[in-house]
Design a protein around this motif. Structure first.
Motif, PDB file in Angstrom:
ATOM      1  N   ALA A  31       0.845  -1.095   0.115  1.00  0.00           N
ATOM      2  CA  ALA A  31      -0.070  -0.158   0.353  1.00  0.00           C
ATOM      3  C   ALA A  31       0.860   1.311  -0.134  1.00  0.00           C
ATOM      4  O   ALA A  31       0.894   2.006  -0.581  1.00  0.00           O
ATOM      5  N   ILE A  32       1.877   0.890   0.977  1.00  0.00           N
ATOM      6  CA  ILE A  32       2.909   2.130   0.751  1.00  0.00           C
ATOM      7  C   ILE A  32       3.866   2.298  -0.653  1.00  0.00           C
ATOM      8  O   ILE A  32       3.896   3.496  -1.176  1.00  0.00           O
ATOM      9  N   LYS A  33       4.289   1.856  -1.191  1.00  0.00           N
ATOM     10  CA  LYS A  33       4.457   1.426  -2.676  1.00  0.00           C
ATOM     11  C   LYS A  33       3.353   1.972  -3.367  1.00  0.00           C
ATOM     12  O   LYS A  33       4.170   2.915  -4.326  1.00  0.00           O
ATOM     13  N   ARG A  34       2.533   1.257  -3.251  1.00  0.00           N
ATOM     14  CA  ARG A  34       1.400   2.185  -4.627  1.00  0.00           C
ATOM     15  C   ARG A  34       1.509   3.330  -4.109  1.00  0.00           C
ATOM     16  O   ARG A  34       1.490   4.590  -5.173  1.00  0.00           O
ATOM     17  N   ARG A  35       0.898   3.959  -3.111  1.00  0.00           N
ATOM     18  CA  ARG A  35       0.924   5.138  -2.705  1.00  0.00           C
ATOM     19  C   ARG A  35       2.121   6.573  -3.478  1.00  0.00           C
ATOM     20  O   ARG A  35       1.619   7.229  -3.273  1.00  0.00           O
ATOM     21  N   CYS A  36       3.549   5.915  -3.153  1.00  0.00           N
ATOM     22  CA  CYS A  36       4.121   6.462  -3.240  1.00  0.00           C
ATOM     23  C   CYS A  36       4.785   5.949  -4.745  1.00  0.00           C
ATOM     24  O   CYS A  36       6.102   7.013  -5.065  1.00  0.00           O
ATOM     25  N   GLN A  37       4.386   5.596  -6.094  1.00  0.00           N
ATOM     26  CA  GLN A  37       3.778   5.001  -7.095  1.00  0.00           C
ATOM     27  C   GLN A  37       5.988   4.306  -7.229  1.00  0.00           C
ATOM     28  O   GLN A  37       6.232   5.435  -7.770  1.00  0.00           O
TER      29      GLN A  37
END
Length: 263
Positions: A216-222
């Motif tokens: 989720a964090i990686k998707r938020r940070c792209q």
């Protein structure tokens, strides 16, 4: 983190890195004491470094400073009396959020989780013994490995496509099965009992939620990976997000029930 669906081009690199991590981690686990304390602190520091770089890519020295502070806090928390533990482990997160103006909740929550997990890993090794820690690590690794291969071979419906597009239900359930088998083996051979299989499945799910949280964090940070520190695996967070989730669950369960394994 359990990978699902896709080609096998990275398998050789992944295996090579995995062997190196198993050897290095295994030596530290068997050595215990200061060696494992230092390893746990370093891993926690690297996780915080990756987290800060993902959330604040232009932060520069900030990520390094928080990593050093975090590793130091884990070491200090491990050697001071227990009533100091929580304040010491929370302090770096408070320092971190005081220095940023955005994404404070995510930074505080995840960074605090990393610090408590880093502490918990060394704490459990010291207080519950090597067999107990080997069981914990085996459950997380077994969940990851069987989930990886089952997801690649079987594919199927996605577990949570909005957060982790590659994770499938086949890989997720395979991870639970692996954990149950590992728990059953440890339970029957150590005297802990067959009921350890049930707790192992709960740990497996916690490790998968650790993977989901990082995704989720990686998707938020792209970003695709938390870093490129580990060839074939991405970053330290990419590799140990599942262990983070499992250790945090055990820290909570210690106030309710902890199995005696090999002791």
């Amino acid at each position: 983190m359990a990978a699902q669906g896709g080609n096998w081009d990275d398998l050789a690199v992944r295996l090579g890195s995995a062997v190196a991590m198993v050897i290095g981690g295994g030596v530290a686990i068997f050595a215990g004491g200061l060696w494992f304390m230092v390893l746990s602190a370093i891993v926690a520091g690297l996780m915080v470094w990756e987290l800060c770089r993902m959330l604040f890519p232009m932060s520069g020295p900030f990520a390094v400073q928080m990593a050093i502070l975090s590793a130091f806090a884990v070491m200090v928390a491990l050697v001071l009396p227990g009533f100091y533990t929580a304040p010491i482990l929370i302090a770096p997160s408070l320092v971190a959020v005081s220095r940023v103006s955005a994404r404070r909740v995510v930074l505080f929550a995840y960074m605090t989780g990393v610090l408590f997990a880093g502490f918990g890993l060394a704490y459990f090794r010291d207080t519950l013994g090597i067999v107990w820690l080997l069981w914990l690590v085996a459950v997380v690794v077994g969940t990851d490995i069987l989930g990886y291969f089952a997801g690649r071979l079987m594919g199927g419906p996605k577990f949570w496509p909005r957060i982790s597009p590659k994770k499938t239900w086949s890989g997720t359930v395979a991870g639970w099965i692996a954990a149950a088998i590992i728990g059953l083996v440890f339970g029957l051979t150590s005297g802990a009992g067959a009921g350890l299989a049930v707790l192992s499945v709960a740990l497996s799910f916690a490790s998968q939620m650790g993977d989901i949280a990082e995704s989720a964090i990686k998707r938020r940070c792209q970003v695709k990976d938390s870093s490129r520190l580990i060839p074939g695996h991405g970053g330290v967070l990419d590799r140990f997000d599942g262990l983070l989730g499992a250790v945090l669950l055990m820290l909570v369960l210690q106030f309710i029930y902890l199995p005696v394994i090999g002791g």
